[in-house]
Design a protein around this motif. Sequence first.
Motif, PDB file in Angstrom:
ATOM      1  N   SER A 109       0.951  -0.821   0.543  1.00  0.00           N
ATOM      2  CA  SER A 109      -0.417  -0.410  -0.066  1.00  0.00           C
ATOM      3  C   SER A 109       1.283   1.343  -0.140  1.00  0.00           C
ATOM      4  O   SER A 109       1.815   1.474   1.171  1.00  0.00           O
ATOM      5  N   ASP A 110       0.428   1.899  -0.968  1.00  0.00           N
ATOM      6  CA  ASP A 110       1.194   3.084  -1.608  1.00  0.00           C
ATOM      7  C   ASP A 110       0.724   4.523  -1.663  1.00  0.00           C
ATOM      8  O   ASP A 110      -0.053   3.984  -2.651  1.00  0.00           O
ATOM      9  N   PRO A 111       0.453   5.527  -0.958  1.00  0.00           N
ATOM     10  CA  PRO A 111       0.002   6.535  -1.352  1.00  0.00           C
ATOM     11  C   PRO A 111      -0.366   7.228  -2.772  1.00  0.00           C
ATOM     12  O   PRO A 111      -0.763   7.210  -3.204  1.00  0.00           O
ATOM     13  N   ALA A 112       1.120   6.973  -3.103  1.00  0.00           N
ATOM     14  CA  ALA A 112       1.553   7.361  -4.207  1.00  0.00           C
ATOM     15  C   ALA A 112       1.002   6.301  -5.701  1.00  0.00           C
ATOM     16  O   ALA A 112       0.786   6.888  -6.787  1.00  0.00           O
ATOM     17  N   ILE A 113       0.638   5.093  -5.614  1.00  0.00           N
ATOM     18  CA  ILE A 113       0.013   4.123  -6.240  1.00  0.00           C
ATOM     19  C   ILE A 113      -1.194   3.455  -6.157  1.00  0.00           C
ATOM     20  O   ILE A 113      -1.128   3.418  -4.581  1.00  0.00           O
ATOM     21  N   MET A 114      -2.058   4.228  -6.684  1.00  0.00           N
ATOM     22  CA  MET A 114      -3.788   3.611  -6.737  1.00  0.00           C
ATOM     23  C   MET A 114      -4.400   4.258  -5.777  1.00  0.00           C
ATOM     24  O   MET A 114      -4.604   3.170  -4.722  1.00  0.00           O
ATOM     25  N   ASN A 115      -4.176   5.488  -4.968  1.00  0.00           N
ATOM     26  CA  ASN A 115      -4.455   6.271  -4.119  1.00  0.00           C
ATOM     27  C   ASN A 115      -4.139   5.594  -2.640  1.00  0.00           C
ATOM     28  O   ASN A 115      -5.083   5.790  -1.257  1.00  0.00           O
ATOM     29  N   GLY A 116      -2.879   4.364  -2.479  1.00  0.00           N
ATOM     30  CA  GLY A 116      -2.806   3.691  -1.451  1.00  0.00           C
ATOM     31  C   GLY A 116      -3.849   3.189  -1.189  1.00  0.00           C
ATOM     32  O   GLY A 116      -3.578   1.599  -0.629  1.00  0.00           O
ATOM     33  N   LYS A 117      -4.772   2.395  -2.349  1.00  0.00           N
ATOM     34  CA  LYS A 117      -5.274   1.377  -2.443  1.00  0.00           C
ATOM     35  C   LYS A 117      -4.619  -0.317  -2.144  1.00  0.00           C
ATOM     36  O   LYS A 117      -2.776  -0.429  -2.154  1.00  0.00           O
ATOM     37  N   ALA A 118      -4.758  -1.411  -1.648  1.00  0.00           N
ATOM     38  CA  ALA A 118      -3.568  -2.233  -1.455  1.00  0.00           C
ATOM     39  C   ALA A 118      -3.855  -3.064  -2.558  1.00  0.00           C
ATOM     40  O   ALA A 118      -4.273  -3.130  -3.685  1.00  0.00           O
ATOM     41  N   CYS A 119      -2.426  -2.781  -3.361  1.00  0.00           N
ATOM     42  CA  CYS A 119      -1.892  -3.705  -4.696  1.00  0.00           C
ATOM     43  C   CYS A 119      -0.995  -4.550  -4.266  1.00  0.00           C
ATOM     44  O   CYS A 119      -0.614  -4.617  -3.147  1.00  0.00           O
ATOM     45  N   ILE A 120      -0.872  -5.179  -6.056  1.00  0.00           N
ATOM     46  CA  ILE A 120       0.307  -6.794  -6.015  1.00  0.00           C
ATOM     47  C   ILE A 120       1.284  -5.929  -6.306  1.00  0.00           C
ATOM     48  O   ILE A 120       1.951  -5.576  -6.742  1.00  0.00           O
ATOM     49  N   ARG A 121       2.123  -6.382  -5.372  1.00  0.00           N
ATOM     50  CA  ARG A 121       3.858  -5.839  -5.266  1.00  0.00           C
ATOM     51  C   ARG A 121       3.942  -4.190  -6.205  1.00  0.00           C
ATOM     52  O   ARG A 121       4.770  -4.480  -7.327  1.00  0.00           O
ATOM     53  N   SER A 122       3.176  -3.172  -5.904  1.00  0.00           N
ATOM     54  CA  SER A 122       3.721  -2.298  -6.409  1.00  0.00           C
ATOM     55  C   SER A 122       3.011  -2.296  -7.241  1.00  0.00           C
ATOM     56  O   SER A 122       3.727  -1.047  -7.957  1.00  0.00           O
ATOM     57  N   MET A 123       2.724  -3.020  -8.221  1.00  0.00           N
ATOM     58  CA  MET A 123       1.891  -2.756  -8.903  1.00  0.00           C
ATOM     59  C   MET A 123       0.374  -2.448  -9.302  1.00  0.00           C
ATOM     60  O   MET A 123      -0.123  -1.732  -8.122  1.00  0.00           O
ATOM     61  N   ARG A 124      -0.207  -1.607 -10.019  1.00  0.00           N
ATOM     62  CA  ARG A 124      -0.984  -1.078 -10.467  1.00  0.00           C
ATOM     63  C   ARG A 124      -2.008  -2.068 -10.490  1.00  0.00           C
ATOM     64  O   ARG A 124      -3.375  -1.454 -11.285  1.00  0.00           O
ATOM     65  N   ILE A 125      -2.476  -3.181  -9.973  1.00  0.00           N
ATOM     66  CA  ILE A 125      -3.420  -3.954  -9.845  1.00  0.00           C
ATOM     67  C   ILE A 125      -3.397  -4.478  -8.197  1.00  0.00           C
ATOM     68  O   ILE A 125      -3.087  -4.918  -7.625  1.00  0.00           O
ATOM     69  N   THR A 126      -5.042  -3.445  -8.366  1.00  0.00           N
ATOM     70  CA  THR A 126      -5.450  -3.462  -6.733  1.00  0.00           C
ATOM     71  C   THR A 126      -5.508  -5.689  -6.665  1.00  0.00           C
ATOM     72  O   THR A 126      -6.300  -6.210  -7.222  1.00  0.00           O
ATOM     73  N   VAL A 127      -5.874  -5.696  -4.534  1.00  0.00           N
ATOM     74  CA  VAL A 127      -6.026  -6.738  -4.072  1.00  0.00           C
ATOM     75  C   VAL A 127      -7.778  -6.274  -4.516  1.00  0.00           C
ATOM     76  O   VAL A 127      -8.293  -7.661  -4.619  1.00  0.00           O
ATOM     77  N   SER A 128      -8.563  -5.876  -4.439  1.00  0.00           N
ATOM     78  CA  SER A 128     -10.033  -5.828  -5.135  1.00  0.00           C
ATOM     79  C   SER A 128     -10.183  -6.534  -6.326  1.00  0.00           C
ATOM     80  O   SER A 128     -10.884  -6.923  -6.198  1.00  0.00           O
ATOM     81  N   LEU A 129      -9.839  -5.877  -7.416  1.00  0.00           N
ATOM     82  CA  LEU A 129      -9.665  -6.375  -8.797  1.00  0.00           C
ATOM     83  C   LEU A 129      -9.938  -7.760  -8.538  1.00  0.00           C
ATOM     84  O   LEU A 129     -10.680  -8.564  -9.413  1.00  0.00           O
ATOM     85  N   VAL A 130      -8.602  -8.388  -8.212  1.00  0.00           N
ATOM     86  CA  VAL A 130      -8.348 -10.085  -8.332  1.00  0.00           C
ATOM     87  C   VAL A 130      -9.230  -9.817  -7.252  1.00  0.00           C
ATOM     88  O   VAL A 130      -9.309 -11.240  -7.881  1.00  0.00           O
ATOM     89  N   LEU A 131      -9.954 -10.030  -6.483  1.00  0.00           N
ATOM     90  CA  LEU A 131     -10.705 -10.560  -5.384  1.00  0.00           C
ATOM     91  C   LEU A 131     -11.891 -10.422  -6.553  1.00  0.00           C
ATOM     92  O   LEU A 131     -13.220 -11.874  -5.948  1.00  0.00           O
TER      93      LEU A 131
END
Length: 72
Positions: free
Chosen positions: A14-36
């Motif tokens: 989770s990084d505020p600079a990536i996808m507004n701090g949403k939980a992501c996979i390995r700092s990529m722009r793929i969110t956990v919520s998308l995968v789920l």
Amino acid sequence: MKNTAMLKTDRITSDPAIMNGKACIRSMRITVSLVLNLIANGMSKADVLAEYPALEAEDIDQCLNYAATLKN
């Protein structure tokens, strides 16, 4: 009671600079919520990996583990 210590989530970032701090996979722009959402809507793990080649099977497993650790 579930032992959450065994659930590995080191690939979830989770990084505020990536996808507004949403939980992501390995700092990529793929969110956990998308995968789920993809899994919840019937895509197999193989389908998700084919659609998002940057992902690895362990990433999907950790998304599921991450969701299991969230409190209601």
